[in-house]
Design an enzyme around this catalytic site. Structure first.
Site, short mmCIF file in Angstrom:
data_model
loop_
_atom_site.label_atom_id
_atom_site.label_comp_id
_atom_site.label_asym_id
_atom_site.label_seq_id
_atom_site.Cartn_x
_atom_site.Cartn_y
_atom_site.Cartn_z
N CYS A 143 0.83 -1.20 0.00
CA CYS A 143 0.00 0.00 0.00
C CYS A 143 0.87 1.25 0.00
O CYS A 143 1.86 1.33 0.72
CB CYS A 143 -0.93 -0.01 1.20
SG CYS A 143 -2.26 -1.23 1.07
N TYR A 164 -7.21 -8.92 7.39
CA TYR A 164 -8.29 -8.24 6.69
C TYR A 164 -9.50 -9.18 6.59
O TYR A 164 -9.50 -10.28 7.14
CB TYR A 164 -7.79 -7.69 5.36
CG TYR A 164 -6.65 -6.70 5.57
CD1 TYR A 164 -6.85 -5.59 6.40
CD2 TYR A 164 -5.40 -6.89 5.01
CE1 TYR A 164 -5.81 -4.68 6.64
CE2 TYR A 164 -4.36 -5.99 5.25
CZ TYR A 164 -4.58 -4.90 6.07
OH TYR A 164 -3.55 -4.02 6.32
N ARG A 220 9.72 -4.89 0.71
CA ARG A 220 10.61 -3.79 1.09
C ARG A 220 11.89 -3.75 0.27
O ARG A 220 12.42 -2.68 -0.02
CB ARG A 220 10.92 -3.87 2.59
CG ARG A 220 9.73 -3.55 3.48
CD ARG A 220 10.05 -3.80 4.94
NE ARG A 220 8.94 -3.44 5.82
CZ ARG A 220 7.92 -4.23 6.12
NH1 ARG A 220 7.85 -5.44 5.60
NH2 ARG A 220 6.95 -3.82 6.93
#
Length: 359
Positions: free
Chosen positions: A25, A186, A329
């Protein structure tokens, strides 16, 4: 011959290598108005850079199937045609680089309506463009978070339909992979785990009931997405709880079942559904979960989590622990990771003509 840079085919889609970009995100969309949830120039630049860097599959960040499904007001969505048009522009560029395109379809459930992480990531209310989150049960994620509204059966069916509609729009926008986000605490994960699912109806209690929502979403997405293109499912292999949570055994059972519902690959992560859990972080810490699912089921898998080095990624694929690796990352730090890893391993990725003078 590098295993990491061997092509990989799922249905009609051949991926040029096994270095894939995990969804991340960016919290960079407009929160309200006609541009809400619409990819911006930042998203174009962010995704295009990884395509130029040779990444074998790019999966967009968690993209909400409804406004209420966003993690934050600043997340992307795919519930209207304006969003489709903006995604199409990005995908045309990725296609020009020969880069396969994937989208992660998501609903945040009880973890919705939060701020940007660099603003603390806490809950936001209507005065800050927030909303009332929903969940399988009226159980907040953590102290200080909003108590979600328990979904009715009719509302559950509506969300299933939203996933199907989002898959139709994803195909129209030029995506070649649809990944269903069933991880990280989620909504789908909330249904899967007894830690967050306290229902007593057909969607709670037994393993078969707790996976019902997942299966219905998979069936809706599979029916709406082109039959010759793959559907992925991202799973948190474990809640990292000693008891009362989703487990690695559960993930194995779910993977073998979802093969028969048309899922082509499990994207294996972990955690995110229980606050305050200590996760034993180390390089490749989630790879054993992927390796177990691959060994014990018929489901292909991709591994993710602190995969940062060329040799490390090569060994994961060459040893048969996973069919591909997903980097997060590390690709933020180095958009050209795939190109660098190819050079390290004696392989190659296509170079844009504009950059040939550098190679």
């Amino acid at each position: 011959m590098s295993a990491l840079f061997a092509p990989y085919t799922l249905r009609s889609l051949t991926l040029p290598n096994r270095v894939w970009m995990a969804p991340m995100c960016q919290y960079s969309a407009e929160a309200t108005g006609p541009a809400a949830g619409v990819p911006q120039d930042w998203h174009f630049a962010h995704l295009a850079a990884r395509a130029v860097g040779g990444t074998g599959l790019i999966i967009t960040e968690a993209t909400a199937v409804s406004p209420e499904g966003r993690i934050s007001p600043f997340d992307l969505g795919i519930w209207n045609d304006t969003q489709v048009e903006a995604f199409s522009r990005i995908n045309r560029f990725l296609a020009s680089q020969g880069t396969p395109r994937g989208i992660q379809l998501a609903h945040a459930g009880r973890k919705a309506s939060t701020d940007k992480p660099w603003n603390g990531g806490g809950p936001v209310g209507p005065e800050n463009d927030g909303w009332q989150p929903v969940a399988p049960s009226a159980v907040p994620f953590a102290e200080g978070h909003l108590v979600p509204t328990e979904l009715t059966v009719d509302q559950i069916r509506e969300i299933v339909g939203q996933f199907g509609a989002a898959a139709t729009r994803a195909a129209a926008a030029g995506f070649q992979v649809a990944e269903i986000h069933g991880a990280h605490g989620y909504l789908i994960h909330q249904f899967l785990s007894p830690h967050s699912n306290h229902r007593t109806d057909a969607y709670g209690g037994s393993f078969e009931n707790r996976i019902r929502f997942s299966v219905e979403v998979v069936d809706a997405v599979r029916a709406a997405f082109p039959a010759d293109l793959p559907v992925f499912f991202r799973v948190s292999a474990t809640d990292w709880l000693d008891e009362g949570g989703w487990t690695a055994d559960d993930s194995v059972r779910l993977a073998d079942l979802l093969v028969d519902h048309g899922v082509d690959l499990f994207d294996v992560s972990s955690g995110g559904n229980a606050a305050g859990v200590r996760i034993p972080l180390k390089p490749g810490y989630q790879v054993p979960f992927a390796a177990r699912i691959k060994a014990e089921t018929r489901m292909p898998v991709a591994a993710v989590g602190l995969i940062t080095e060329s040799d490390q990624a090569e060994k994961i694929v060459a040893n048969g622990e996973a069919d591909a690796v997903l980097l997060a990352r590390e690709l933020l730090r180095d958009p050209n990771f795939a190109r660098r890893a190819a050079a390290d391993l004696g392989a190659s990725v296509p170079t844009p003509s504009q950059y040939l003078r550098a190679f």
